[in-house]
Design an enzyme around this catalytic site. Structure first.
Site, PDB file in Angstrom:
ATOM      1  N   ASP A 187       0.676  -1.172   0.061  1.00  0.00           N
ATOM      2  CA  ASP A 187       0.240  -0.026   0.018  1.00  0.00           C
ATOM      3  C   ASP A 187       0.859   1.230  -0.185  1.00  0.00           C
ATOM      4  OD1 ASP A 187       0.949   0.472   2.626  1.00  0.00           O
ATOM      5  OD2 ASP A 187      -0.893   0.393   3.551  1.00  0.00           O
ATOM      6  N   ASP A 219       1.487   4.573   2.319  1.00  0.00           N
ATOM      7  CA  ASP A 219       0.886   5.465   3.581  1.00  0.00           C
ATOM      8  C   ASP A 219       1.525   6.687   3.762  1.00  0.00           C
ATOM      9  OD1 ASP A 219       0.455   2.645   5.105  1.00  0.00           O
ATOM     10  OD2 ASP A 219       2.334   2.443   4.359  1.00  0.00           O
ATOM     11  N   ASP A 235      -3.313   4.361   2.623  1.00  0.00           N
ATOM     12  CA  ASP A 235      -3.627   4.506   4.014  1.00  0.00           C
ATOM     13  C   ASP A 235      -3.280   6.094   4.386  1.00  0.00           C
ATOM     14  OD1 ASP A 235      -4.456   3.685   6.544  1.00  0.00           O
ATOM     15  OD2 ASP A 235      -2.765   1.938   6.510  1.00  0.00           O
TER      16      ASP A 235
HETATM   17  N1  DCP Z   1       1.962   0.380  11.763  1.00  0.00           N
HETATM   18  C1  DCP Z   1       1.870  -0.582  12.873  1.00  0.00           C
HETATM   19  N2  DCP Z   1       0.877  -1.293  13.215  1.00  0.00           N
HETATM   20  C2  DCP Z   1      -0.369  -1.284  12.555  1.00  0.00           C
HETATM   21  C3  DCP Z   1      -0.438  -0.672  11.167  1.00  0.00           C
HETATM   22  C4  DCP Z   1       0.660  -0.116  10.969  1.00  0.00           C
HETATM   23  O1  DCP Z   1       3.051  -0.550  13.559  1.00  0.00           O
HETATM   24  N3  DCP Z   1      -1.266  -2.106  12.931  1.00  0.00           N
HETATM   25  C5  DCP Z   1       3.190   0.827  11.207  1.00  0.00           C
HETATM   26  C6  DCP Z   1       4.453   0.001  10.802  1.00  0.00           C
HETATM   27  C7  DCP Z   1       4.394  -0.179   9.326  1.00  0.00           C
HETATM   28  C8  DCP Z   1       3.611   1.200   9.052  1.00  0.00           C
HETATM   29  O2  DCP Z   1       2.671   1.477  10.060  1.00  0.00           O
HETATM   30  O3  DCP Z   1       5.743  -0.188   8.898  1.00  0.00           O
HETATM   31  C9  DCP Z   1       2.774   1.153   7.772  1.00  0.00           C
HETATM   32  O4  DCP Z   1       2.041  -0.108   7.671  1.00  0.00           O
HETATM   33  P1  DCP Z   1       1.999  -1.293   6.537  1.00  0.00           P
HETATM   34  O5  DCP Z   1       1.262  -2.307   7.018  1.00  0.00           O
HETATM   35  O6  DCP Z   1       1.693  -0.398   5.212  1.00  0.00           O
HETATM   36  O7  DCP Z   1       3.613  -1.377   6.355  1.00  0.00           O
HETATM   37  P2  DCP Z   1       4.814  -1.299   5.272  1.00  0.00           P
HETATM   38  O8  DCP Z   1       4.414   0.127   4.785  1.00  0.00           O
HETATM   39  O9  DCP Z   1       5.924  -1.246   6.184  1.00  0.00           O
HETATM   40  O10 DCP Z   1       4.692  -2.344   4.389  1.00  0.00           O
HETATM   41  P3  DCP Z   1       4.424  -2.320   2.851  1.00  0.00           P
HETATM   42  O11 DCP Z   1       5.507  -2.003   2.313  1.00  0.00           O
HETATM   43  O12 DCP Z   1       4.104  -3.860   2.551  1.00  0.00           O
HETATM   44  O13 DCP Z   1       3.228  -1.417   2.953  1.00  0.00           O
HETATM   45 MG    MG Z   2       2.609   0.317   3.379  1.00  0.00          MG
END
Ligand code: DCP
Ligand code: MG
Length: 446
Positions: A204, A206, A370
């Protein structure tokens, strides 16, 4: 002359937030196997086991070289008996039999397919699996009532399970900036999550939004969402007022301004223009935003879902699975006939599966986005909390609680000994409060 062979024995701090973990991973064979086992544990709602495998994978991610023998590991933390057996198996046989059999198992495959639906978490997937639902077509046939998030998740299944590129994330950034500045000039937008850590793809995109003048950000999200909807950029959205008072990880006595976080979980409609398309060497005449707006406006009739249905719960719809095209044999392609009827919240609705199937041919794609709005007083905490990785975040909170008697959240840092909140206006200050060396985002890929 000595014929002794020097063995490089690795060492690393046991907290991931004290390690520098870049995206250069010298041990992908090991970390991928451990990640499969972590994912499987998470799908089985065994959080403890999931974290143990995540920690083991993370410690291997920060090593400067590939592991070649078990004795190199003797100085490393976070490697339990089970993880050690998995590593040994790979070093001796080239693969982990446990990870391989997990990947092949009917349950794991089915739960992956089902949680690949936006709005479906491990709990729902497990319930469906136990009812004999192992595929999307079986889900369709079951006549289950799906909420709006899940309906959108099914409709845009292929796109949502296709990794988002940095180029696409940048195109989304321009749209979000345009939307935010249209309704609140002076607001600041920051790309967070994996892309801030330097990842080239994500599941996604963010964003964290704030305004330098405290309070100016209040009520921003509904306006941003309305603007995006009016321009046809949203395929789905659900805005939640993230009540800090109700959050589990927040300190006991939050200040009055701490229940203001607003979050929008959305699915964007991103036009595949010259900027977004993966074609090499094409010249860009219009800026991405201009050509995007033109194309979207001319397309008209974007499928708009009003985010009124309950998604499975925030955590459910936030079940993040690493998109892996190899393990996703395009489950929608199993669905016949081409035009299905779905029972959505008691209403018969036809789902254009052709549309969903032709993700490679239509002039746009669905992208999960997000959005989070934070008051500027909490911005540094929100930025640190939304940059990740998830394990890095977890380890920061564990360090704060266990080593410093502090409670860290995406809103604040509370010192339990001094019984007060510690202010910070940058990530560097938060690391300093925690007694940690500053780790930049690109080295938080634990
Ligand atoms: N986050 C968290 N707990 C959650 C949701 C989010 O700690 N329940 C934080 C940590 C994540 C960040 O927000 O790194 C963004 O969430 P993502 O699930 O989008 O994670 P990433 O961006 O790191 O992974 P991706 O590249 O797959 O989107
Ligand atoms: Mg993400």
């Amino acid at each position: 002359q000595s014929n002794k062979v020097e063995v490089v024995v690795f060492s690393a701090p046991s907290y991931a937030c004290k390690r520098r973990t870049t995206l250069k991973n010298h041990n992908t064979l090991l970390t991928e196997a451990l990640s499969i086992l972590a994912e499987s544990a998470e799908l089985n709602e065994d959080e403890g086991r999931g974290v143990a495998f995540r920690r083991a994978a993370a410690v291997l991610k920060c090593l400067p070289k590939a592991v070649s023998s078990m004795e190199q590991l003797r100085g490393l933390p976070c490697l339990g008996d089970h993880s050690m057996r998995v590593i040994k198996d790979i070093l001796e046989n080239g693969a982990s039999s446990e990870a391989e059999s997990t990947k092949q198992s009917e349950r794991f495959k089915a739960l992956k397919v089902l949680t690949g639906i936006f709005g479906v978490g491990a709990k729902t997937a497990d319930r469906w699996f136990r009812e004999g639902i192992h595929s999307l077509s079986q889900l369709q046939e079951s006549g289950h009532t799906l909420n709006q998030a899940q309906q959108a998740g099914l409709q845009f299944y292929d796109d949502i399970n296709l990794p988002v590129s940095k180029t696409e994330a940048d195109a989304i950034s321009e749209i979000v900036e345009k939307a935010v500045h249209a309704v609140l000039p002076g607001a600041e937008i920051t790309l967070t999550g994996g892309f801030r850590r330097g990842k080239l793809t994500g599941h996604d995109v963010d964003f964290l939004i704030t305004h330098p003048e405290e309070g100016k950000e209040e009520g921003l999200m509904p306006k941003v969402v309305s603007w995006l909807e009016s321009q046809g950029f949203l395929l789905y959205q659900k805005t939640t007022r993230n009540s800090y008072l109700e959050s589990k990880d927040g300190p006991g006595r939050p200040a009055s301004n701490m229940d203001r976080f607003e979050r929008c979980l959305s699915i964007f409609k991103l036009t595949k223009d010259r900027c977004v398309g993966q074609k090499q060497g094409t010249k860009q005449s219009a800026t991405p935003i201009e050509s995007h707006v033109k194309t979207v406006c001319s397309l008209g009739d974007p499928t708009q879902a009003k985010g009124e249905g309950n998604s499975e719960s925030l955590t459910g719809s936030c079940q993040k699975t690493e998109p892996n095209p190899q393990s996703h044999p395009h489950p929608l392609s199993q669905i016949h006939p081409s035009n299905l009827t779905l029972n959505v919240l008691g209403q018969e609705k036809s789902l254009d599966v052709d549309q969903a199937q032709t993700s490679g041919h239509k002039p746009w794609r669905a992208v999960r986005v997000d959005l989070v709005v934070s008051p500027v007083s909490q911005f540094a905490f929100a930025l640190l909390g939304w940059t990740g990785s998830k394990l890095f975040e977890r380890e920061l909170r564990r360090w704060a609680g266990h080593e410093k008697a502090m409670s860290l959240s995406s809103h604040a840092l509370y010192d339990n000994k001094q019984s007060r909140y510690l202010r910070a206006s940058s990530e560097e200050e938060i690391f300093a409060h925690l007694g940690l060396e500053y780790i930049p985002p690109t080295e938080r890929n634990a």
